[in-house]
Design a protein around this motif. Structure first.
Motif, PDB file in Angstrom:
ATOM      1  N   GLN A 168     -36.185  17.183  17.105  1.00  0.00           N
ATOM      2  CA  GLN A 168     -37.487  17.067  17.769  1.00  0.00           C
ATOM      3  C   GLN A 168     -37.511  17.606  19.193  1.00  0.00           C
ATOM      4  N   ASP A 169     -36.487  17.387  19.994  1.00  0.00           N
ATOM      5  CA  ASP A 169     -36.506  17.895  21.369  1.00  0.00           C
ATOM      6  C   ASP A 169     -36.264  19.397  21.444  1.00  0.00           C
ATOM      7  N   ASP A 170     -35.568  19.945  20.458  1.00  0.00           N
ATOM      8  CA  ASP A 170     -35.252  21.373  20.479  1.00  0.00           C
ATOM      9  C   ASP A 170     -36.427  22.259  20.116  1.00  0.00           C
ATOM     10  N   VAL A 171     -37.327  21.783  19.294  1.00  0.00           N
ATOM     11  CA  VAL A 171     -38.392  22.635  18.764  1.00  0.00           C
ATOM     12  C   VAL A 171     -39.188  23.292  19.887  1.00  0.00           C
ATOM     13  N   ALA A 172     -39.735  22.506  20.784  1.00  0.00           N
ATOM     14  CA  ALA A 172     -40.542  23.073  21.874  1.00  0.00           C
ATOM     15  C   ALA A 172     -39.677  23.869  22.838  1.00  0.00           C
ATOM     16  N   ALA A 173     -38.487  23.363  23.129  1.00  0.00           N
ATOM     17  CA  ALA A 173     -37.628  24.046  24.102  1.00  0.00           C
ATOM     18  C   ALA A 173     -37.217  25.424  23.606  1.00  0.00           C
TER      19      ALA A 173
ATOM     20  N   THR B 177     -38.505  27.427  21.275  1.00  0.00           N
ATOM     21  CA  THR B 177     -39.596  28.386  21.103  1.00  0.00           C
ATOM     22  C   THR B 177     -40.263  28.717  22.430  1.00  0.00           C
ATOM     23  N   GLY B 178     -39.919  28.002  23.499  1.00  0.00           N
ATOM     24  CA  GLY B 178     -40.509  28.244  24.805  1.00  0.00           C
ATOM     25  C   GLY B 178     -39.824  29.332  25.618  1.00  0.00           C
TER      26      GLY B 178
ATOM     27  N   HIS C 220     -39.078  33.433  16.882  1.00  0.00           N
ATOM     28  CA  HIS C 220     -39.120  32.153  16.195  1.00  0.00           C
ATOM     29  C   HIS C 220     -37.715  31.612  15.984  1.00  0.00           C
TER      30      HIS C 220
END
Length: 158
Positions: free
Chosen positions: A76-81, A83-84, A90
């Motif tokens: 969960q914490d990696d997804v936004a980081a 792709t940012g 992707h």
């Protein structure tokens, strides 16, 4: 760990971010979340969903979270980081290595995820394999409930 000058610029930043141990905020694993996971996966083993039986038959008297529920929290914490980072097209979950479920997490517990870079390797042109060490720990006592190596396929913008 210093950035590898052979990496594309987006991955140099990612490597620097991943090299330091990162610790997530606290996630509460309550019975409603456990029940929803049981419904989603079809795993209604009584140790997860039957509070009455757990009270009399499990050490601690509480239901426990599914191991795979805990494993799912590691992304969960990696997804936004991930792709940012500019230049990353992707990110795909690629798999897992060395998963171990070490200690139960009773319903109502708080957990946090510890993450750290193991490696970042070129796969194919424009694709890199990120391997991270993940650990889910119980907040109350710091005991590790799960350890794994998580693999992510990073695709850079051509």
């Amino acid at each position: 760990m210093s950035a590898d000058s052979n990496l594309p610029p987006a991955l140099q930043g990612l490597q620097q971010w991943a090299a330091s141990e990162r610790v997530s905020g606290v996630t509460h694993v309550d019975q409603a979340r456990i029940d929803a996971f049981a419904d989603a996966t079809g795993d209604h083993n009584w140790i997860h969903v039957d509070s009455g039986r757990a009270q009399t038959q499990l050490p601690g008297g509480q239901t426990i979270a599914h191991g795979f529920l805990l494993l799912s929290l590691t992304v969960q914490d990696d997804v936004a980081a991930l792709t940012g980072f500019p230049g990353i097209a992707h990110v795909l979950n690629y798999g897992l290595n060395k998963i171990r479920f070490l200690a139960p997490v009773p319903s109502g517990s708080g957990v946090r995820v510890r993450s750290q870079l193991v490696s970042l390797e070129a796969r194919q042109p424009g694709q890199w394999l990120l391997t991270q060490r993940k650990a889910v720990e119980r907040v109350v006592d710091g005991e590790l409930a799960l350890v794994a190596e998580q693999l992510s396929l990073i695709v850079v913008v051509p």
